[in-house]
Scaffold this motif. Structure first.
Motif, PDB file in Angstrom:
ATOM      1  N   MET A   1      42.835  35.626  30.221  1.00  0.00           N
ATOM      2  CA  MET A   1      41.834  36.331  30.651  1.00  0.00           C
ATOM      3  C   MET A   1      41.715  38.238  30.794  1.00  0.00           C
ATOM      4  SD  MET A   1      41.266  34.093  33.783  1.00  0.00           S
ATOM      5  CE  MET A   1      40.346  35.118  34.927  1.00  0.00           C
ATOM      6  N   TYR A   2      43.126  38.207  30.518  1.00  0.00           N
ATOM      7  CA  TYR A   2      43.694  39.780  31.115  1.00  0.00           C
ATOM      8  C   TYR A   2      43.296  40.381  29.744  1.00  0.00           C
ATOM      9  CZ  TYR A   2      46.113  43.863  31.716  1.00  0.00           C
ATOM     10  OH  TYR A   2      46.787  45.682  31.633  1.00  0.00           O
ATOM     11  N   ALA A   3      43.864  39.348  28.462  1.00  0.00           N
ATOM     12  CA  ALA A   3      43.717  40.310  27.077  1.00  0.00           C
ATOM     13  C   ALA A   3      41.565  40.438  26.880  1.00  0.00           C
ATOM     14  CB  ALA A   3      43.862  38.746  25.821  1.00  0.00           C
ATOM     15  N   PHE A   4      41.008  39.351  26.814  1.00  0.00           N
ATOM     16  CA  PHE A   4      39.141  39.454  26.939  1.00  0.00           C
ATOM     17  C   PHE A   4      39.098  40.646  27.679  1.00  0.00           C
ATOM     18  CE2 PHE A   4      39.327  35.505  25.396  1.00  0.00           C
ATOM     19  CZ  PHE A   4      38.410  35.608  24.571  1.00  0.00           C
ATOM     20  N   GLU A   5      39.626  41.195  28.534  1.00  0.00           N
ATOM     21  CA  GLU A   5      38.853  42.318  30.286  1.00  0.00           C
ATOM     22  C   GLU A   5      39.696  43.468  29.104  1.00  0.00           C
ATOM     23  OE1 GLU A   5      37.166  42.469  32.096  1.00  0.00           O
ATOM     24  OE2 GLU A   5      36.750  40.689  33.335  1.00  0.00           O
TER      25      GLU A   5
ATOM     26  N   GLY B   1      37.225  45.230  25.480  1.00  0.00           N
ATOM     27  CA  GLY B   1      36.435  46.062  26.247  1.00  0.00           C
ATOM     28  C   GLY B   1      34.876  44.613  25.572  1.00  0.00           C
ATOM     29  N   ARG B   2      33.759  45.081  26.228  1.00  0.00           N
ATOM     30  CA  ARG B   2      32.514  44.512  25.675  1.00  0.00           C
ATOM     31  C   ARG B   2      32.521  43.909  24.268  1.00  0.00           C
ATOM     32  NH1 ARG B   2      26.805  46.110  27.941  1.00  0.00           N
ATOM     33  NH2 ARG B   2      25.821  43.492  27.253  1.00  0.00           N
ATOM     34  N   TRP B   3      32.663  44.986  23.584  1.00  0.00           N
ATOM     35  CA  TRP B   3      32.626  45.183  22.128  1.00  0.00           C
ATOM     36  C   TRP B   3      34.106  44.839  21.476  1.00  0.00           C
ATOM     37  CZ3 TRP B   3      27.718  44.553  21.856  1.00  0.00           C
ATOM     38  CH2 TRP B   3      26.795  44.891  22.835  1.00  0.00           C
TER      39      TRP B   3
ATOM     40  N   THR C   1      43.949  49.833  23.360  1.00  0.00           N
ATOM     41  CA  THR C   1      44.477  51.321  23.233  1.00  0.00           C
ATOM     42  C   THR C   1      44.655  50.938  21.415  1.00  0.00           C
ATOM     43  OG1 THR C   1      47.239  50.436  23.167  1.00  0.00           O
ATOM     44  CG2 THR C   1      45.701  51.921  24.982  1.00  0.00           C
ATOM     45  N   ILE C   2      44.826  49.896  21.188  1.00  0.00           N
ATOM     46  CA  ILE C   2      45.415  49.363  19.603  1.00  0.00           C
ATOM     47  C   ILE C   2      44.331  49.595  18.702  1.00  0.00           C
ATOM     48  CG2 ILE C   2      44.530  46.487  19.374  1.00  0.00           C
ATOM     49  CD1 ILE C   2      47.063  46.672  18.220  1.00  0.00           C
ATOM     50  N   VAL C   3      42.964  49.729  19.284  1.00  0.00           N
ATOM     51  CA  VAL C   3      41.574  50.389  18.258  1.00  0.00           C
ATOM     52  C   VAL C   3      41.343  51.893  17.916  1.00  0.00           C
ATOM     53  CG1 VAL C   3      39.993  49.200  17.525  1.00  0.00           C
ATOM     54  CG2 VAL C   3      41.063  47.932  17.688  1.00  0.00           C
ATOM     55  N   LYS C   4      40.481  51.565  19.557  1.00  0.00           N
ATOM     56  CA  LYS C   4      39.991  53.297  20.309  1.00  0.00           C
ATOM     57  C   LYS C   4      40.625  54.080  20.073  1.00  0.00           C
ATOM     58  CE  LYS C   4      35.779  51.013  21.610  1.00  0.00           C
ATOM     59  NZ  LYS C   4      34.888  50.790  22.832  1.00  0.00           N
ATOM     60  N   ASN C   5      42.108  54.440  20.448  1.00  0.00           N
ATOM     61  CA  ASN C   5      42.737  55.484  21.234  1.00  0.00           C
ATOM     62  C   ASN C   5      44.009  54.978  20.847  1.00  0.00           C
ATOM     63  OD1 ASN C   5      40.863  55.885  23.626  1.00  0.00           O
ATOM     64  ND2 ASN C   5      41.037  54.416  24.254  1.00  0.00           N
TER      65      ASN C   5
END
Length: 217
Positions: free
Chosen positions: A42-46, A49-51, A207-211
């Motif tokens: 659940m935490y991973a889904f949060e 992010g949405r996209w 953070t692994i994608v956007k930041n």
């Protein structure tokens, strides 16, 4: 449920399972074992992010198969297979965030040395105990989790890195305790490092994608 409440609940349920829930009946123990992983998922889904990107979905699949491994590890080969598939998803996800560095490339050397030394000792123990049928599955798992650790290093993301290292520690304690010699408080050590590993991998999704550039080392 707000994401900032989940870490505390994950910690609470992990401690409850590891130190308080009795071993019997088995189904009762298994139910509480899966609760922290369900919350980590659940935490991973949060965190993702949405996209969600391809990387997010691959790592989420890795968490799902790890949870399946948790539920079936009592049947060793079945559980090992689920974790193996989970690691393949982790590897693929981490490689989508490849961030080349000579230093990170060189980390393949200590990872490889550890895998060889640990694998040799396990093979010896399996042969001595007459469990030669487990040699190939165990060696395959060592190879895959070693590649997973190295691929996490190549992302440059510290959460993914430390999550993968804790995963190796957890599985190393489990294998040593199961096949080589007993380790004091092995069950507690295995699960503490395991839940921590999965939580850190889940946390890396933020953070692994956007930041990811903010956490590169």
């Amino acid at each position: 449920m707000p994401a900032n409440r989940l870490p505390l609940l994950i910690l609470t349920m992990s401690i409850l399972y590891i130190f308080i829930v009795p071993d019997d009946p088995f189904v009762f123990k298994l139910f509480f074992k899966l609760i922290p992983m369900a919350m980590i998922l659940m935490y991973a889904f949060e965190q993702s992010g949405r996209w969600k990107s391809k990387t997010h979905w691959l790592l989420l699949c890795g968490l799902i198969f790890s949870m399946l491994g948790d539920g079936t590890i009592h049947w060793f080969i079945l559980g090992l297979s689920a974790f193996l598939i989970g690691h393949l998803f982790y590897i693929t996800g981490f490689l989508t965030r490849w961030n080349f560095s000579v230093i990170r490339m060189l980390y393949a050397i200590p990872v490889g040395i550890y895998a060889i030394l640990f694998g040799r000792r396990l093979i010896q123990a399996l042969n001595e105990s007459g469990e030669q049928s487990l040699v190939i599955p165990v060696l395959l798992y060592i190879l895959v989790i070693s590649i997973m650790t190295w691929s996490a290093m190549m992302t440059g993301n510290r959460w993914a890195l430390w999550g993968s290292i804790l995963f190796v520690i957890s599985d190393s304690v489990l294998a040593w305790n199961m096949f080589v010699s007993p380790i004091p408080n092995a069950a507690e050590l295995i699960m503490l490092t395991y839940y921590s590993a999965q939580f850190l991998i889940a946390h890396s999704l933020f953070t692994i994608v956007k930041n990811s550039h903010r956490l590169v080392w």
